[in-house]
Design an enzyme around this catalytic site. Structure first.
Site, mmCIF file in Angstrom:
data_model
loop_
_atom_site.group_PDB
_atom_site.id
_atom_site.type_symbol
_atom_site.label_atom_id
_atom_site.label_comp_id
_atom_site.label_asym_id
_atom_site.label_seq_id
_atom_site.Cartn_x
_atom_site.Cartn_y
_atom_site.Cartn_z
ATOM 1 N N TYR A 142 43.436 2.826 -14.121
ATOM 2 C CA TYR A 142 42.972 1.441 -14.183
ATOM 3 C C TYR A 142 43.895 0.504 -13.406
ATOM 4 C CZ TYR A 142 39.634 2.519 -17.955
ATOM 5 O OH TYR A 142 38.587 3.010 -18.701
ATOM 6 N N TYR A 163 30.934 1.905 -8.544
ATOM 7 C CA TYR A 163 31.039 1.034 -9.718
ATOM 8 C C TYR A 163 30.171 -0.187 -9.449
ATOM 9 C CZ TYR A 163 33.011 -1.544 -13.637
ATOM 10 O OH TYR A 163 33.161 -2.235 -14.823
#
Length: 515
Positions: A483, A383
């Site tokens: 998440y 990421y």
């Protein structure tokens, strides 16, 4: 007569004429003229009556981001108008015609200009400026069309009897809105899609595909693909001199796979100890090291990845000691003596699998999937994004509002062990720049997990966030992660404060996500 300006061209037809992108402020309407898709450009100007002009989509190919911005607003306005139109009216108000603002009111740029008392289009004269090409007439208001030395056209403010004037505060008019709503934007969408695909081809690593079988939309061209973090103001990596490599290892130890012995590899100094392998004599020394903050070198540890020579599906994948834990991963680096292809180097080589960005069918926007089957523990990608301070992250969150999607990830893995305060920690923002993992959606029962990976054991504030498969994943199954990175919890019946509905559809969905 309107002023005549000859616009240089590199060939015949409007297809070769291009606008000067840096002088465009926004696009505020669209129409079809002849067979051309045209867009009304609002040009930058200090004047209270900034120039506007209509241009074909082929003239705007250098600024498709701006065209896409307009189309996004246009579609939302059309949807909102349709929703309002479906609301039932009471008998007392069914025939009322109460004045309302233009559907594109939020496109107005500068509130300093005095609104006109009239809400209709006000043009004192119709002006077109000839340009090169077979039918190169440009409809322009409040100014004239010019070109720079490179032949790029733009409009500048002007007035006079030959210049058509229009009330910018009345734009776009209701008539423009009706025309825009029924005018096709197919060519613009084709060009936007082609441009996005072109940019994907430039991203390092295996090919990234783009698929959308549900509508004509494309991910934002504003998103910038990057290969590594972008450090913003106030963010610093540790001094390069602190990046120590293992010095007792070599490429030819044991099976010639680079680092072979965990007790020799200096890169594992801060790696987690395999407590299940501690001998009775080692337990007391280990507990003392933990209490005093001493080194854990010499205690049994594990390299994070299976090496070559094991089963084919396991080579390079995470071993259970890391896969089933949240232990940070420490890889060897360029200062090590273990060689380029050491078994302890993996994430730093980047994505090695083909992925596909696709439009989801269930209102979850875009998603990500892999074109090939993945094995449990296999690395997918990192990421990436801008690394910003906590203060800047707070500012961006407040500016975005509660309902805006967040792409912020705090680099807090070592906060407790290193005594870092919240204000000292950095945050990764992947909203505006990053990699394809930006499109990974949430699931309460994910098939991927995010792990921290470091190549400098002494840098506790900047490290990679890497995604690995936590089970075997068939080709074309959507890649998801949690998440909240929490264990399974019972679903909440009532929405907790600050929560938004979860749309993951998992059998054990928690129903809500916390902001």
């Amino acid at each position: 007569m309107p002023p005549k300006v000859v616009i240089p061209s590199t060939g015949g037809g409007n297809a070769t004429r291009r606008v000067r992108t840096d002088k465009i402020y926004s696009i505020i309407s669209n129409r079809i003229k002849g067979n051309e898709e045209q867009y009304l450009v609002w040009w930058k100007s200090e004047s209270k009556t900034p120039p506007l002009s209509w241009h074909s989509i082929t003239e705007l190919v250098r600024c498709l981001e701006i065209v896409q911005d307009y189309i996004t607003v246009r579609e939302k306005t059309i949807r909102d108008a349709a929703t309002l139109g479906k609301k039932r009216k009471s008998p007392d108000t069914a025939h009322d015609h109460e004045p309302r603002a233009s559907p594109f009111d939020h496109l107005r740029i500068d509130n300093r200009w005095t609104p006109s008392s009239s809400r209709s289009q006000s043009v004192s004269s119709r002006s077109t400026t000839p340009a090169s090409g077979s039918n190169g007439m440009i409809d322009v208001y409040n100014g004239v069309i010019e070109s720079d030395a490179d032949g790029l056209v733009f409009a500048r403010s002007a007035s006079g009897s030959s210049v058509a004037m229009i009330d910018v505060q009345a734009l776009p008019t209701e008539e423009m809105f009706r025309t825009a709503r029924t005018s096709k934007i197919e060519q613009a969408n084709v060009l936007i899609r082609a441009e996005y695909v072109r940019r994907l081809r430039k991203v390092k690593g295996k090919k990234i595909h783009l698929v959308n079988v549900y509508d004509y939309t494309t991910p934002s061209l504003r998103f910038q693909y990057i290969d590594d973090y972008i450090l913003r103001d106030g963010v610093y990596r540790a001094d390069p001199a602190t990046q120590m490599g293992c010095q007792k290892c070599s490429p030819h130890m044991g099976r010639s796979i680079g680092c072979e012995y965990t007790k020799k590899c200096d890169c594992l100094e801060y790696a987690a100890v395999d407590e299940s392998r501690l001998t009775t004599d080692q337990i007391e020394d280990y507990n003392y090291a933990l209490a005093s903050g001493g080194s854990t070198m010499g205690f049994p540890k594990k390299f994070p990845y299976y090496c070559e020579g094991t089963k084919r599906q396991r080579a390079g994948t995470l071993v259970p000691f890391y896969l089933d834990s949240r232990n940070p991963i420490y890889e060897c680096n360029d200062n090590c003596r273990c060689g380029l292809f050491c078994r302890n180097k993996n994430v730093q080589f980047g994505r090695q699998v083909e992925v596909e960005i696709f439009k989801t069918p269930n209102n979850r926007g875009w998603g990500l999937r892999c074109k090939e089957a993945l094995h449990m523990g296999q690395f997918i990608d990192t990421y990436r994004g801008e690394v910003i301070t906590d203060e800047e992250a707070t500012r961006r969150e407040e500016a975005g509002g509660m309902m805006k999607a967040s792409y912020l990830y705090q680099l807090d893995k070592h906060a407790e062990t290193e005594g870092l305060t919240k204000e000292e920690m950095y945050v990764v923002d992947g909203e505006f720049m990053g990699g394809p993992t930006k499109f990974m959606n949430h699931s309460c029962q994910p098939n991927c997990r995010q792990y921290t990976v470091s190549y400098n054991k002494h840098d506790h504030k900047v490290y990679d966030l890497a995604f690995f498969a936590i089970r075997d994943i068939p080709a074309d199954e959507e890649l998801t992660f949690d998440y909240l990175d929490k264990e399974e919890e019972d679903a909440e019946e009532d929405a907790p404060k600050g929560a938004v509905p979860c749309l993951c559809g998992a059998a054990k969905c928690r129903k809500w996500l916390w902001q």
